[in-house]
Design a protein around this motif. Structure first.
Motif, short mmCIF file in Angstrom:
data_model
loop_
_atom_site.label_atom_id
_atom_site.label_comp_id
_atom_site.label_asym_id
_atom_site.label_seq_id
_atom_site.Cartn_x
_atom_site.Cartn_y
_atom_site.Cartn_z
N SER A 186 57.70 11.56 -30.26
CA SER A 186 57.68 10.34 -31.08
C SER A 186 57.45 9.09 -30.23
CB SER A 186 59.02 10.21 -31.81
OG SER A 186 60.08 10.15 -30.88
N THR A 239 56.66 16.59 -34.22
CA THR A 239 56.18 16.18 -32.88
C THR A 239 56.23 17.36 -31.91
OG1 THR A 239 58.41 15.43 -32.25
CG2 THR A 239 56.90 13.78 -33.19
N ARG A 284 65.83 8.78 -35.46
CA ARG A 284 64.64 8.94 -36.30
C ARG A 284 64.86 9.94 -37.42
NH1 ARG A 284 60.05 12.49 -35.64
NH2 ARG A 284 60.52 14.31 -34.34
N ARG A 337 72.51 0.90 -27.17
CA ARG A 337 71.65 1.28 -28.30
C ARG A 337 71.59 2.79 -28.45
NH1 ARG A 337 66.17 -2.21 -27.56
NH2 ARG A 337 66.29 -1.28 -25.48
N ARG A 381 57.86 4.09 -25.35
CA ARG A 381 57.15 5.35 -25.10
C ARG A 381 56.02 5.48 -26.10
NH1 ARG A 381 60.07 11.24 -25.56
NH2 ARG A 381 60.07 10.72 -27.79
N ARG A 419 69.56 18.38 -17.77
CA ARG A 419 69.15 16.98 -17.89
C ARG A 419 70.21 16.09 -17.27
NH1 ARG A 419 66.08 14.74 -22.66
NH2 ARG A 419 66.52 12.55 -22.84
N PRO A 455 66.92 16.44 -27.94
CA PRO A 455 65.85 16.14 -27.01
C PRO A 455 64.80 17.24 -27.13
CG PRO A 455 67.64 17.19 -25.83
CD PRO A 455 68.06 17.08 -27.29
N SER A 456 63.65 17.04 -26.54
CA SER A 456 62.65 18.11 -26.54
C SER A 456 63.25 19.35 -25.89
CB SER A 456 61.39 17.64 -25.80
OG SER A 456 61.73 17.16 -24.52
N HIS A 515 68.80 12.67 -34.91
CA HIS A 515 67.98 12.91 -36.10
C HIS A 515 68.86 13.04 -37.35
CE1 HIS A 515 65.82 14.28 -32.56
NE2 HIS A 515 64.68 14.30 -33.22
N ASP A 572 70.14 10.14 -18.89
CA ASP A 572 68.97 10.15 -19.77
C ASP A 572 69.40 10.46 -21.22
OD1 ASP A 572 66.37 10.01 -20.55
OD2 ASP A 572 65.72 11.84 -19.56
#
Ligand code: TXA
Ligand code: MG
Length: 312
Positions: free
Chosen positions: A173, A27, A113, A109, A187, A50, A134-135, A59, A54
């Motif tokens: 993603s 991604t 992924r 939660r 998203r 950040r 995160p990105s 992964h 958030d």
């Protein structure tokens, strides 16, 4: 600047000592750290600038490792996993108790992924902990789709970036979760809404459009480059030197122009949208005029990112 290369052992050693590494995914590039180490997680928030409300995506390379950090995988999630992992689908699942609260900003939660990129899969196979990633961009900026994008913005804060070439999908993603039996999409992203509905039936959209920082998920103004981004019908405009143009497939004959996909492929447009926005984020450009793409399949996510870039 960071070192850029393909040394998985070096990346592994850094991660094992709670350092951060830029990693490629299908991604966008991620800013990775040990998802079970509070020290590494706090570094991620700091390097990205950040806000702590958030939460991060985690992964891993196998379902077994994912099972180790979640409490339950409902049947609907199982169906999605069978068809779409590894791949650009993030699931929100109940977090296992031992997982640090800071990873999920205290939410019940955890976002998980299995990414689909050979280098990062090799790296994950060699680690005995999952990676929070995160990105790899400063908070609120466009996500990076190659190693140099990461280096440009975070290179002075991290030691190493694993170079996996340009990201084949180019959008983050798709994020999906479950609320009282309903499937909810939070998203739009690399897996089209249509593909998810084919597997699980009707999906409810809860795209976070608010600018309320207490609501986790996506803030409305995001992905924003420096110059003003304006969504327009490009065929009706005259451009000057300080204007840049991002079109879907049409050539408007402007010198500062990116055509996202001359053959009108949404996959190709997705791959190019973030680097186009980055390319025109320079002192010579004052306005970036962008046209929306067809609102189907990956086009929904592309338009979502264009709208967020244009939101003031
Ligand atoms: O494609 C991707 O998902 C990339 C690559 C690196 O995997 N990662 C990525 O991460 O886009 P990030 O942090 O830039 O975006 C994650 C989004 C954020 O908007 C965050 O609020 C949301 O996921 N998120 C993460 N955990 C959550 C949770 N527990 N509940 C609700 N939203 C969550
Ligand atoms: Mg991001």
């Amino acid at each position: 600047m960071a070192e850029i290369g393909q040394n998985i052992d070096f990346a592994k050693r850094l991660l094992e000592s709670n350092d951060l590494v830029g990693i490629p995914t299908e991604t966008v590039y991620g800013l990775a750290g040990n998802a079970l180490s509070i020290e590494a997680i706090l570094k991620i928030y700091k390097v990205k600038n950040r806000p702590s409300f958030d939460p991060l995506i985690t992964h891993a390379d196998t379902i077994e490792k994912i099972q180790g950090i979640v409490d339950d995988i409902p049947e609907t999630a199982q169906k999605l996993i069978e068809t779409l992992w590894p791949g650009p689908l993030t699931l929100l699942l109940p977090k296992a108790k031992h997982v640090p609260e800071v990873l999920t900003s205290g939410l019940p939660r955890i976002a998980v992924r299995i990414p689909k990129h050979p280098l990062t899969i090799q790296l994950l196979q060699q680690l005995d902990f999952p990676l929070a990633a995160p990105s790899a961009n400063p908070f609120g900026y466009v996500s990076p789709t190659n190693a140099h994008h990461v280096d440009d913005q975070l290179g002075f804060k991290i030691k190493y970036i694993l170079n996996g070439g340009p990201c084949p999908i180019g959008l983050e993603s798709t994020i999906v979760g479950f609320e009282e039996g309903r499937t909810v999409l939070y998203r739009l992203g690399g897996i089209p809404l249509e593909s998810i509905e084919k597997i699980v039936g009707r999906v409810e959209l809860k795209l976070n459009q608010s600018s309320d920082p207490t609501a986790p998920g996506m803030l409305r103004s995001h992905y924003a480059p420096g110059p003003q981004v304006i969504i327009s019908d490009l065929s009706k405009l005259k451009f000057n030197q300080e204007d840049a143009v991002i079109s879907y497939s049409t050539d408007y004959n402007h010198q500062n122009q990116v055509i996202l996909s001359p053959r009108a492929s949404l996959d190709e447009a997705a791959k190019n949208i973030f680097s186009a926005l980055r390319q025109f984020d320079n002192d010579n450009i004052r306005r970036i005029y962008v046209e929306l793409v067809p609102e189907v399949s990956l086009g929904r996510a592309i338009n979502d990112r264009i709208r967020r870039a244009a939101y003031k």
